[in-house]
Structure formats: structure tokens, C-alpha cells
Design a protein around this motif. Structure first.
Motif, PDB file in Angstrom:
ATOM      1  N   LEU A 116       0.659  -1.173  -0.107  1.00 17.65           N
ATOM      2  CA  LEU A 116       0.120  -0.133   0.077  1.00 17.65           C
ATOM      3  C   LEU A 116       0.718   1.034  -0.015  1.00 17.65           C
ATOM      4  N   ARG A 117       0.530   2.252  -0.802  1.00 13.05           N
ATOM      5  CA  ARG A 117       1.420   3.472  -1.018  1.00 13.05           C
ATOM      6  C   ARG A 117       0.536   4.535  -0.251  1.00 13.05           C
ATOM      7  N   GLU A 118       1.352   5.610  -0.160  1.00 11.04           N
ATOM      8  CA  GLU A 118       0.703   6.862   0.535  1.00 11.04           C
ATOM      9  C   GLU A 118      -0.560   7.320  -0.538  1.00 11.04           C
ATOM     10  N   GLY A 119      -1.674   7.744  -0.086  1.00 10.14           N
ATOM     11  CA  GLY A 119      -2.507   8.260  -0.884  1.00 10.14           C
ATOM     12  C   GLY A 119      -3.475   7.279  -1.804  1.00 10.14           C
ATOM     13  N   GLU A 120      -3.088   5.904  -1.302  1.00  6.70           N
ATOM     14  CA  GLU A 120      -3.625   4.884  -2.131  1.00  6.70           C
ATOM     15  C   GLU A 120      -4.843   4.288  -1.190  1.00  6.70           C
ATOM     16  N   THR A 121      -5.854   3.657  -1.555  1.00  8.74           N
ATOM     17  CA  THR A 121      -7.030   3.012  -0.978  1.00  8.74           C
ATOM     18  C   THR A 121      -7.129   1.701  -1.259  1.00  8.74           C
ATOM     19  N   LEU A 122      -7.028   0.576  -0.619  1.00  5.74           N
ATOM     20  CA  LEU A 122      -7.123  -0.747  -0.816  1.00  5.74           C
ATOM     21  C   LEU A 122      -8.327  -1.295  -0.082  1.00  5.74           C
ATOM     22  N   GLY A 123      -9.127  -1.883  -0.965  1.00  7.55           N
ATOM     23  CA  GLY A 123     -10.514  -2.620  -0.412  1.00  7.55           C
ATOM     24  C   GLY A 123      -9.966  -3.928  -0.136  1.00  7.55           C
ATOM     25  N   ILE A 124     -10.513  -4.486   1.058  1.00  2.35           N
ATOM     26  CA  ILE A 124     -10.262  -6.191   1.423  1.00  2.35           C
ATOM     27  C   ILE A 124     -11.847  -6.432   1.544  1.00  2.35           C
ATOM     28  N   VAL A 125     -12.103  -7.430   0.593  1.00  3.95           N
ATOM     29  CA  VAL A 125     -13.528  -7.975   0.727  1.00  3.95           C
ATOM     30  C   VAL A 125     -13.544  -9.406   0.941  1.00  3.95           C
ATOM     31  N   GLY A 126     -14.767  -9.993   1.273  1.00  2.48           N
ATOM     32  CA  GLY A 126     -15.132 -11.638   1.277  1.00  2.48           C
ATOM     33  C   GLY A 126     -15.925 -11.532   2.474  1.00  2.48           C
ATOM     34  N   GLU A 127     -16.686 -12.773   2.228  1.00  5.43           N
ATOM     35  CA  GLU A 127     -17.628 -13.146   3.319  1.00  5.43           C
ATOM     36  C   GLU A 127     -17.208 -13.074   4.915  1.00  5.43           C
ATOM     37  N   THR A 183      -5.128   4.085   3.030  1.00  8.49           N
ATOM     38  CA  THR A 183      -6.168   3.694   3.433  1.00  8.49           C
ATOM     39  C   THR A 183      -6.632   2.243   3.268  1.00  8.49           C
ATOM     40  N   VAL A 184      -6.664   1.356   4.319  1.00  7.09           N
ATOM     41  CA  VAL A 184      -7.405   0.011   3.915  1.00  7.09           C
ATOM     42  C   VAL A 184      -8.856   0.075   4.525  1.00  7.09           C
ATOM     43  N   LEU A 185      -9.905  -0.426   3.478  1.00  3.38           N
ATOM     44  CA  LEU A 185     -11.177  -0.229   3.656  1.00  3.38           C
ATOM     45  C   LEU A 185     -11.621  -1.862   3.677  1.00  3.38           C
ATOM     46  N   ILE A 186     -12.174  -2.332   4.936  1.00  3.28           N
ATOM     47  CA  ILE A 186     -12.289  -3.656   5.105  1.00  3.28           C
ATOM     48  C   ILE A 186     -14.005  -3.723   4.943  1.00  3.28           C
ATOM     49  N   SER A 187     -14.417  -4.816   4.129  1.00  5.15           N
ATOM     50  CA  SER A 187     -15.803  -4.772   4.049  1.00  5.15           C
ATOM     51  C   SER A 187     -16.255  -5.956   3.496  1.00  5.15           C
ATOM     52  N   HIS A 188     -17.504  -6.640   3.674  1.00  6.83           N
ATOM     53  CA  HIS A 188     -18.236  -7.731   3.235  1.00  6.83           C
ATOM     54  C   HIS A 188     -19.069  -7.149   1.911  1.00  6.83           C
TER      55      HIS A 188
END
Length: 349
Positions: free
Chosen positions: A47-58, A225-230
Motif C-alpha cells: 500500500l502506497r501513500e494516498g492509495e486506498t485498498l479494499g479487502i472484501v469477502g464473506e 487507507t485500507v477499507l475492509i468490508s463484506h
């Protein structure tokens, strides 16, 4: 196939080209009376500065455990085994002393948890929650901390911030409490924000407000930012890349638009197909993924999605696929599948 979301503009690389956060072969296991549960199994990401990563799954796929491991909230010790490396700006988070991790939390890395009521002390006023951290980490006086707390409440869109600072958490609505938790996370200007299901139990209108707030603050403050969601709709159009988790492993890791427009893993495709669509006729039955995720006490030897995948072969049942490709490839990304889907294929489940 769903229509691809409008992705964010790609985040520019950091000045020296080095990722802010690098996780390599991260594994987190919990020791239970029945045996070890491998909640996170060999996850690698950057993950780099200013980047947003989404982590998804059940639910139960390991998303929240991964987020806490990245923060250093879960470490190797009695009852848990953590291996692999998590580098934050070149420092190994899990090699830090407890005091070193406490110094990292809040000032450089912060986390927004699912339920704001469990993150807030019911007998402390809202302003106290905010002023304590800035006094500890920034050395502000009581008056300066109070001014900073009110400013943070104003920044996250809470009306009458001076009055709200003197209220207790139970006197605020769910949406306001979540904004307070976000303000707490931003209090000391962190460079990394991990948001774990930040809109759980909120109505749809408030969900959008919270997600818009996180996105605008990320862009304004240039946070990673890391955005975790189902919820796939949560990450669509709000992230640069998406990591799809299943049973503790990454099964797909690619540009957001590529995942939604051209999913290559059958699980990713099935998740997207199960999302309600406005262009479908009324009473259309949504496809469902048959079966249940595997028991992580006794995971299957091959691909963990094979028992629920209509395209599984003998190889899938016996040989675990490796994540191949590169997440930065806008066309294909990285996928862990012996028989990845083509551009016009949909999964059979």
C-alpha cells in the motif's frame, strides 16, 4: 456481468517509490481446544501513500484478523501464532516493543473499528476521548487539546461541535458516534488508516455519508487507507485496488475496475453476481453460492473454494493454487486459481 464502477484516479507513488505498508506471507493462527485455526494464511500485499485498498469477502474470511495483524494489535504470543513480516515505512511492526507499537498507534497508523459503542468509553465525554490522545502524543495543553477536539468534530461533519464535545457517547446517534471514532483515528494525523466495516449497522443514507467522509479525508490528508468490508458496493468506486479473501487466503488482488468488470476468480465472480441490480426484472432470483466456507480447523488440501465451485477439477481438489500475476496489472491482476475465468466467462457455482 455487472457494470464496472468508476475507479478513483490512481494514487501517485511515494517520493522514493517505496510502499508505505508491505505485508509478506502474513499468517495468523489462534490456538483453540480443538486445534489451531489459521485465520490468515500467507497474505502478501502493499500500500502506497494516498492509495486506498479494499479487502472484501464473506464473514469469517479473515478480513478483520488481517487488519488487526497489519496494525500489530495481534502479535505472536500465548494463544496466537503470527508469522511473516509487516513493514510500515521500513519498520517491522511485529519486531517493535509494546511501547514502540503504542507510539505507532494514533500518530502514524490508526484503526476505525466496526462498532463505535465498543470503541468509546460510556462514562467519558466525547471531548475527553479526543483530547486524551492529542495530549499524550502531541503534548498539547488542556486548552489546546479542547480546541483540537472541537476542530476534529467539526472536520468530520458533526454539527454544534462544542456542545457535542461535552456529551456522552449514548447521547449521540449511531452515525455521529462513528464520526467520533473517525475523529479519534485522525486526531494525531496518521499516515495509515485501517477502517474495519466502518458502516456496520448504519442505515443506507448514513453509510454513504460515512464512506464519502472517509474518501474525502483520505484525499485531503493523503493517507494510505485500507477499507475492509463484506459489502462489494462499499469498495466499488472508492478504492484503487481490491483484495478478495476466502478462508484466510487472497484469491484475487487487482485494480478495482478489473475485479468488478473482469473478475478472474470464480469466487469473485460469484460474489459480484449475487449483488442486487436495478436493471434486473422484478422478482428475479439472485444467484447464491451453494455450501459454506470450510472449517479452518480442518481446511481442504487443495483450493479452499473447490467444494463450492462448479468448475473445480481433480487438480483443484488436491493442489492448492498459488497467487500468480501482479496486482498492478490493470488487465489481469493476480489470481489464485488453476482455471481463471476469461474476459467473458462467469463462474459456475
Amino acid at each position: 456481468m455487472t457494470t464496472a464502477p468508476q475507479p478513483k484516479d490512481p494514487a501517485p507513488p511515494t517520493g522514493n517509490g517505496t510502499p508505505l505498508l508491505t505485508a509478506t506471507d502474513v499468517r495468523t493462527a489462534f490456538h483453540t481446544a480443538r486445534g489451531p485455526v489459521q485465520a490468515v494464511d500467507g497474505v502478501s500485499l502493499t500500500l502506497r501513500e494516498g492509495e486506498t485498498l479494499g479487502i472484501v469477502g464473506e464473514s469469517g474470511s479473515g478480513k478483520s484478523v488481517l487488519g488487526r495483524t497489519l496494525m500489530g494489535l495481534i502479535t505472536d504470543g500465548p494463544g496466537t501464532t503470527v508469522s511473516g513480516s509487516v513493514l510500515f515505512d521500513g519498520r517491522d511492526v511485529h519486531a517493535l516493543t509494546p511501547a514502540g507499537r503504542r507510539a505507532l498507534w494514533g500518530t502514524e497508523a490508526a484503526m476505525v473499528f466496526q462498532d463505535p459503542m465498543t470503541s468509546l468509553n460510556p462514562v467519558k465525554k466525547v471531548g475527553t476521548h479526543l483530547s486524551e490522545s492529542v495530549r499524550l502524543h502531541l503534548g498539547l495543553s488542556r486548552a489546546q487539546a479542547r480546541e483540537r477536539a472541537v476542530g476534529l468534530l467539526r472536520q468530520v461533519g458533526i454539527p454544534e461541535p462544542s456542545r457535542r464535545a461535552d456529551q456522552y457517547p449514548h447521547e449521540l446517534s449511531g452515525g455521529m458516534r462513528q464520526r467520533v471514532v473517525i475523529a479519534m483515528a485522525l486526531a494525531c494525523g496518521p499516515r495509515l488508516l485501517i477502517a474495519d466495516e466502518p458502516t456496520t449497522a448504519l442505515d443506507v443514507t448514513v453509510q454513504k455519508q460515512i464512506l464519502d467522509l472517509l474518501q474525502s479525508l483520505t484525499e485531503e490528508l493523503r493517507m494510505a487507507t485500507v477499507l475492509i468490508s463484506h459489502d462489494l458496493a462499499t469498495v466499488a468506486g472508492r478504492t484503487d485496488r481490491v483484495a478478495v479473501m476466502y478462508a484466510g487466503r487472497l484469491v484475487e488482488y487487482a485494480d478495482t475496475a478489473a475485479v468488478f468488470d473482469r473478475p478472474r476468480h470464480p469466487y469473485s465472480s460469484a460474489l459480484i453476481a449475487s449483488v442486487p441490480r436495478l436493471d434486473l426484472p422484478p422478482h428475479t432470483l439472485l444467484p447464491a453460492i451453494e455450501g459454506s466456507p470450510p472449517d479452518l480447523l480442518h481446511p481442504p488440501p487443495g483450493c479452499r473454494f473447490a467444494p463450492r465451485c462448479g468448475g473445480a477439477t481433480d487438480r483443484c481438489v488436491t493442489e492448492a493454487p498459488r497467487l500468480t500475476g501482479h496486482a498492478g496489472d490493470r488487465e489481469t491482476g493476480a489470481v489464485a486459481c488453476h482455471h481463471p475465468l476469461g474476459a467473458d466467462e462467469e463462474a459456475t457455482v
